[in-house]
Design a protein around this motif. Structure first.
Motif, PDB file in Angstrom:
ATOM      1  N   THR A  85      20.272  58.528  15.971  1.00 14.43           N
ATOM      2  CA  THR A  85      19.027  59.406  15.951  1.00 14.43           C
ATOM      3  C   THR A  85      19.606  59.743  17.615  1.00 14.43           C
ATOM      4  O   THR A  85      19.724  58.728  17.898  1.00 14.43           O
ATOM      5  CB  THR A  85      17.671  59.419  15.664  1.00 14.43           C
ATOM      6  OG1 THR A  85      17.184  57.915  16.597  1.00 14.43           O
ATOM      7  CG2 THR A  85      17.744  58.602  13.764  1.00 14.43           C
ATOM      8  N   HIS A 145      19.557  62.655  12.140  1.00 16.24           N
ATOM      9  CA  HIS A 145      17.644  63.677  11.678  1.00 16.24           C
ATOM     10  C   HIS A 145      17.542  62.870  10.353  1.00 16.24           C
ATOM     11  O   HIS A 145      18.274  62.667   9.504  1.00 16.24           O
ATOM     12  CB  HIS A 145      17.973  64.265  11.711  1.00 16.24           C
ATOM     13  CG  HIS A 145      18.696  65.311  13.050  1.00 16.24           C
ATOM     14  ND1 HIS A 145      17.966  65.370  14.604  1.00 16.24           N
ATOM     15  CD2 HIS A 145      20.000  65.748  13.360  1.00 16.24           C
ATOM     16  CE1 HIS A 145      18.640  65.491  15.201  1.00 16.24           C
ATOM     17  NE2 HIS A 145      19.735  65.935  14.774  1.00 16.24           N
ATOM     18  N   TYR A 146      15.951  62.466  10.213  1.00 15.86           N
ATOM     19  CA  TYR A 146      15.649  62.099   8.949  1.00 15.86           C
ATOM     20  C   TYR A 146      15.492  62.712   8.161  1.00 15.86           C
ATOM     21  O   TYR A 146      15.722  64.373   8.048  1.00 15.86           O
ATOM     22  CB  TYR A 146      14.229  61.454   9.465  1.00 15.86           C
ATOM     23  CG  TYR A 146      13.983  60.538  10.166  1.00 15.86           C
ATOM     24  CD1 TYR A 146      14.421  59.074  10.398  1.00 15.86           C
ATOM     25  CD2 TYR A 146      13.024  60.891  11.433  1.00 15.86           C
ATOM     26  CE1 TYR A 146      14.419  58.630  11.106  1.00 15.86           C
ATOM     27  CE2 TYR A 146      12.718  60.176  12.576  1.00 15.86           C
ATOM     28  CZ  TYR A 146      13.396  58.216  12.702  1.00 15.86           C
ATOM     29  OH  TYR A 146      12.990  57.808  13.550  1.00 15.86           O
ATOM     30  N   GLY A 147      15.983  62.419   6.929  1.00 15.74           N
ATOM     31  CA  GLY A 147      16.201  63.282   5.741  1.00 15.74           C
ATOM     32  C   GLY A 147      17.365  64.625   5.550  1.00 15.74           C
ATOM     33  O   GLY A 147      18.119  64.647   4.688  1.00 15.74           O
ATOM     34  N   GLN A 148      18.791  63.980   6.585  1.00 17.37           N
ATOM     35  CA  GLN A 148      19.327  64.960   6.469  1.00 17.37           C
ATOM     36  C   GLN A 148      20.985  64.074   6.316  1.00 17.37           C
ATOM     37  O   GLN A 148      21.285  63.351   6.613  1.00 17.37           O
ATOM     38  CB  GLN A 148      19.445  65.554   7.888  1.00 17.37           C
ATOM     39  CG  GLN A 148      18.299  66.855   7.963  1.00 17.37           C
ATOM     40  CD  GLN A 148      18.515  67.690   9.877  1.00 17.37           C
ATOM     41  OE1 GLN A 148      19.708  67.960   9.980  1.00 17.37           O
ATOM     42  NE2 GLN A 148      17.681  67.973   9.859  1.00 17.37           N
ATOM     43  N   THR A 149      22.310  64.743   5.678  1.00 17.74           N
ATOM     44  CA  THR A 149      22.445  63.619   5.254  1.00 17.74           C
ATOM     45  C   THR A 149      24.093  63.996   6.216  1.00 17.74           C
ATOM     46  O   THR A 149      24.146  65.633   6.213  1.00 17.74           O
ATOM     47  CB  THR A 149      23.250  64.281   3.594  1.00 17.74           C
ATOM     48  OG1 THR A 149      22.416  64.202   3.144  1.00 17.74           O
ATOM     49  CG2 THR A 149      23.910  63.499   2.862  1.00 17.74           C
ATOM     50  N   ARG A 158      22.520  59.333   4.432  1.00 13.95           N
ATOM     51  CA  ARG A 158      21.218  60.098   4.616  1.00 13.95           C
ATOM     52  C   ARG A 158      19.768  58.872   5.966  1.00 13.95           C
ATOM     53  O   ARG A 158      19.519  57.758   5.127  1.00 13.95           O
ATOM     54  CB  ARG A 158      19.955  60.266   3.775  1.00 13.95           C
ATOM     55  CG  ARG A 158      19.783  61.803   4.021  1.00 13.95           C
ATOM     56  CD  ARG A 158      18.539  61.508   3.032  1.00 13.95           C
ATOM     57  NE  ARG A 158      17.511  60.556   1.611  1.00 13.95           N
ATOM     58  CZ  ARG A 158      17.650  60.680   0.662  1.00 13.95           C
ATOM     59  NH1 ARG A 158      18.483  61.048  -0.055  1.00 13.95           N
ATOM     60  NH2 ARG A 158      16.446  59.898   0.372  1.00 13.95           N
ATOM     61  N   GLU A 160      16.622  57.694   7.155  1.00 12.26           N
ATOM     62  CA  GLU A 160      14.897  58.460   7.004  1.00 12.26           C
ATOM     63  C   GLU A 160      14.073  57.013   7.867  1.00 12.26           C
ATOM     64  O   GLU A 160      14.770  56.245   7.959  1.00 12.26           O
ATOM     65  CB  GLU A 160      14.636  57.507   5.059  1.00 12.26           C
ATOM     66  CG  GLU A 160      15.332  58.389   4.024  1.00 12.26           C
ATOM     67  CD  GLU A 160      14.590  59.568   4.089  1.00 12.26           C
ATOM     68  OE1 GLU A 160      13.931  60.497   4.609  1.00 12.26           O
ATOM     69  OE2 GLU A 160      15.169  60.442   3.756  1.00 12.26           O
ATOM     70  N   ARG A 161      12.836  57.401   7.918  1.00  5.86           N
ATOM     71  CA  ARG A 161      12.633  57.027   8.926  1.00  5.86           C
ATOM     72  C   ARG A 161      11.741  56.260   8.678  1.00  5.86           C
ATOM     73  O   ARG A 161      10.847  54.895   7.797  1.00  5.86           O
ATOM     74  CB  ARG A 161      10.752  57.634   8.719  1.00  5.86           C
ATOM     75  CG  ARG A 161       9.737  57.960   9.760  1.00  5.86           C
ATOM     76  CD  ARG A 161       8.756  58.024  10.183  1.00  5.86           C
ATOM     77  NE  ARG A 161       9.054  60.111  10.209  1.00  5.86           N
ATOM     78  CZ  ARG A 161       8.670  60.030  11.799  1.00  5.86           C
ATOM     79  NH1 ARG A 161       8.800  59.501  11.854  1.00  5.86           N
ATOM     80  NH2 ARG A 161       8.931  61.314  11.907  1.00  5.86           N
ATOM     81  N   ALA A 169      15.365  54.074  12.379  1.00  2.46           N
ATOM     82  CA  ALA A 169      15.360  54.481  10.698  1.00  2.46           C
ATOM     83  C   ALA A 169      16.144  53.382   9.804  1.00  2.46           C
ATOM     84  O   ALA A 169      16.799  52.779   9.788  1.00  2.46           O
ATOM     85  CB  ALA A 169      17.035  55.121  11.081  1.00  2.46           C
ATOM     86  N   SER A 198       9.329  55.959   5.735  1.00  6.78           N
ATOM     87  CA  SER A 198       9.762  56.176   4.063  1.00  6.78           C
ATOM     88  C   SER A 198       9.305  55.211   3.335  1.00  6.78           C
ATOM     89  O   SER A 198       9.981  54.126   3.959  1.00  6.78           O
ATOM     90  CB  SER A 198      10.557  57.685   4.513  1.00  6.78           C
ATOM     91  OG  SER A 198      10.246  58.286   5.585  1.00  6.78           O
TER      92      SER A 198
END
Ligand SMILES: [Zn+2]
Length: 467
Positions: A85, A145-149, A158, A160-161, A169, A198
């Motif tokens: 990230t 980026h969180y949530g983006q593949t 993917r 996630e936070r 991540a 998340s």
């Protein structure tokens, strides 16, 4: 899905996990072994894979025990992308530059000592230097980026936070071999600065950290009340208040809490000295990426208020300025590294202050029993600091509960949605991992520690449906 853990298996440092997944060879994190001499010696061992053969490195977060061997990877031929990230990229640069400086300084000092006794050939060279760091930083790709593949061949990644530190991540990896979740380090819930983690999706296998797999943290309100009381008493004693701290997350947590306590009138406005250059640099990254933090911090930054700047803050830069603090009279809070008091500027403060009954040392992080911090919280009557034996007359206080790691309940809650996935434990002391595996087994999960250095098949998974 074949995993080989080259660190953080049966230990809590040196996180590096080699994955063979649907034609890709990936390395998740590449951390430094930290601890006693024998542990640190492991940094010099070769990697059990061809560095140049890796397709990519994926970073979960910027703590040294997750990124500290990256320059060695470059030295040994890796030239592929390092995905992370944007805040992790920024913090990794800060952490690696500091690490290189420590390596080189340590080497120079050891050489000086060894020369006196004609033993300079026995001093091992620094693991890496600032040039190696500059080289490896050219490979950083801050595109997670969180949530983006992100797609790597047949593997979809993917992030996630994780709620552990800025930019942290966990990774969901989908391929024809199944779905794997790699936790990295997970944050405690709730945390002072980070929004909550998340939750992961159902998976075929999950690799999860287990640092506090057998512990329960005191609640955040309990911890904050204790910290405030300890500080008020310390101010009344009239002497220096020494807070040894870790540069990333812990320092920013303390600055934010001090800011709040003083603004609300719960603590007198005594001077606060931030005597930790790396922590000061990391704090700038926290302010820069304020939108990633809890909404109230983001809102403060948006409004032009710096939550990490108590009104009495002085940032100490040079070693000379740091030394001058020894002559400063009256109550003052000094934040200095390192966290376990095994090195750094905190040492000269301790040497000058420990013998005074008016001094308070507030330990806010884990102290390994053999470290100076461990001796102090263990009640030692005298300690050796910088070659000098110093009687301990200072008040030694311990505030636990500011950990950046999930405790047992946080880990269990996070694991819940992964459903029937086989659970593999990493990043814990062996007895903690065994104990936590037993707790999970009792709750109906299949769980076991990842063996160090041995490849394991994570699951005989079927091809996943599009989920
Ligand atoms: Zn960490």
């Amino acid at each position: 899905m074949r995993l080989t853990s080259l660190g953080a298996a049966g230990t809590v440092s040196g996180s590096a996990h080699h994955l063979q997944l649907d034609g890709q060879q990936l390395l998740i994190d590449c951390g430094l072994f930290q601890g006693d001499e024998q542990t640190e010696q492991r940094n010099r061992e070769p990697f059990p894979f061809e560095a140049a053969g890796l397709n990519a490195v994926l970073l979960t977060h910027a703590h040294l025990d997750h990124v500290g061997r990256l320059p060695l990877l470059y030295r040994r031929g890796f030239r592929g992308p390092i995905y992370c990230t944007p805040p992790t990229a920024r913090l990794t640069a800060t952490v690696l530059r500091d690490s290189a400086r420590l390596q080189v300084d340590g080497y120079t000092q050891a050489l000086k000592l060894a020369r006196r006794i004609g033993q300079e050939r026995t001093v091992p060279p620094p693991l890496y230097d600032e040039q190696d760091v500059d080289d490896v930083l050219t490979l950083m790709r801050p595109v997670l980026h969180y949530g983006q593949t992100l797609t790597l061949g047949q593997v979809r990644v993917r992030p996630e936070r994780a709620g552990h530190i800025l930019g942290s991540a966990f990774l969901v990896l989908d391929s024809r071999e199944g779905r794997l979740v790699m936790s990295g380090d997970l944050g405690r819930q709730p945390s002072v600065l980070q929004p909550g983690y998340s939750l992961p999706p159902e998976a075929d296998a999950v690799v999860v950290e287990s640092t506090y797999g057998l512990s329960r943290h005191p609640t955040l309100p309990q911890t904050l009340a204790q910290l405030a009381e300890v500080l008020r008493q310390a101010v009344r004693r009239g002497g220096k208040i020494l807070m040894p701290c870790f540069a990333i997350e812990r320092t920013q947590v303390l600055l934010y809490l001090l800011h709040g306590l003083m603004e609300r009138g719960e603590l007198p406005r005594v001077p606060v000295f931030l005597d930790a250059p790396m922590a000061a640099r990391a704090t700038l990254s926290y302010a820069e990426y304020g939108a990633e933090l809890r909404p109230e911090l983001g809102a403060m930054l948006q409004a032009g208020l710096d939550p990490f700047r108590p009104s009495t803050l002085h940032v100490v830069t040079t070693p000379l300025e740091s030394q001058r603090l020894n002559r400063y009279d009256g109550p003052a809070i000094i934040l200095a590294g390192n966290g376990m008091m095994t090195g750094g500027r905190i040492l000269h403060h301790l040497r000058h202050q420990l013998w005074k009954p008016s001094t308070t040392v507030v330990a806010v992080g884990y102290q390994s029993p053999s470290s100076l911090g461990g001796q102090l919280v263990g009640g030692a009557a005298e300690v050796e600091v910088l070659g000098e034996v110093v009687p301990v007359k200072a008040h030694i206080e311990r505030v636990s509960g500011l950990s950046a790691h999930a405790d047992q309940a946080d880990l269990q809650r996070w694991l819940e949605p992964t459903g029937p996935a086989q659970v593999w434990l990493v990043h814990g002391e062996p007895e903690v991992m065994q104990g936590f595996a037993a707790v999970l087994e009792a709750a109906g999960r299949s769980a076991r520690p990842v063996p160090a250095g041995q490849p394991v098949e994570l699951s005989g998974a079927a091809v996943p449906a599009e989920r």
